[in-house]
Design an enzyme around this catalytic site. Sequence first.
Site, mmCIF file in Angstrom:
data_model
loop_
_atom_site.group_PDB
_atom_site.id
_atom_site.type_symbol
_atom_site.label_atom_id
_atom_site.label_comp_id
_atom_site.label_asym_id
_atom_site.label_seq_id
_atom_site.Cartn_x
_atom_site.Cartn_y
_atom_site.Cartn_z
ATOM 1 N N HIS A 227 -27.842 -15.043 56.927
ATOM 2 C CA HIS A 227 -26.902 -16.155 56.733
ATOM 3 C C HIS A 227 -26.486 -16.738 58.086
ATOM 4 O O HIS A 227 -26.515 -17.965 58.277
ATOM 5 C CB HIS A 227 -25.678 -15.642 55.955
ATOM 6 C CG HIS A 227 -24.582 -16.640 55.784
ATOM 7 N ND1 HIS A 227 -24.136 -17.047 54.539
ATOM 8 C CD2 HIS A 227 -23.820 -17.306 56.695
ATOM 9 C CE1 HIS A 227 -23.158 -17.937 54.716
ATOM 10 N NE2 HIS A 227 -22.935 -18.101 56.005
ATOM 11 N N CYS B 105 -18.866 -18.754 53.073
ATOM 12 C CA CYS B 105 -19.118 -19.288 54.414
ATOM 13 C C CYS B 105 -17.840 -19.955 54.904
ATOM 14 O O CYS B 105 -17.225 -20.717 54.161
ATOM 15 C CB CYS B 105 -20.261 -20.309 54.352
ATOM 16 S SG CYS B 105 -20.663 -21.038 55.950
ATOM 17 N N LEU B 106 -17.468 -19.667 56.147
ATOM 18 C CA LEU B 106 -16.256 -20.271 56.696
ATOM 19 C C LEU B 106 -16.374 -21.797 56.770
ATOM 20 O O LEU B 106 -15.368 -22.498 56.809
ATOM 21 C CB LEU B 106 -15.952 -19.703 58.085
ATOM 22 C CG LEU B 106 -15.664 -18.186 58.125
ATOM 23 C CD1 LEU B 106 -15.468 -17.736 59.567
ATOM 24 C CD2 LEU B 106 -14.458 -17.833 57.268
ATOM 25 N N GLY C 80 -18.851 -12.866 60.079
ATOM 26 C CA GLY C 80 -19.866 -13.424 60.964
ATOM 27 C C GLY C 80 -19.540 -14.866 61.292
ATOM 28 O O GLY C 80 -18.856 -15.552 60.516
HETATM 29 ZN ZN ZN Z 1 -21.781 -19.445 57.142
#
Ligand code: ZN
Length: 183
Positions: free
Chosen positions: A145, A103-104, A49
Amino acid sequence: MAVQTVIRMGHPTLRLIAKPYPVDDIGSSAFLRLIQNMRETLHAQGGIGLAAPQIDVSTQVAVIEIENTSTRYGELDQIPFSVFVNPVISVADGKIAGYWEGCLSIPGLMGYVERYQHVQIDYLDEAGTAQSVEYQGFIATVIQHELDHLQGKLYVDRMKDPTQFAFDEEYQAYHVDESKEIS
Ligand code: ZN
């Protein structure tokens, strides 16, 4: 169109409430470029995502795609590339569960977060058509998220226990089996 830099925790854009995407601009060349950039960036990063603020565009657009069902989150159902414009989330029931999230924008780390497990999302798709979808289980966590990014929130804000925060390798070594249903 190109892979974009994913901004990291500490960058102020990640803390802004993103502006609604102008509905009249859905389908414009700028819109299509944004979506394509997000898609290429998601693929390049191997994520599931991405929200527009993560590429330093403070607007309410997020994408999700689960292509490879074997992920660092375990085996997941496939989800085709999906675009969420101006999404509104509501809780369908109060059941919560905890998962380790990455998370990126927080590379190399994982944290344990509890979230609702049955949510409804009302949004516009990439054609500008109003859609409503319900998600249950881990994908409900994923969409919450991503939508948090549109509100200037990161998963670390939702962590209750700082001892449940780990580097990727230590997560894989010691915590990978800890995701669990809470209630
Ligand atoms: Zn994230």
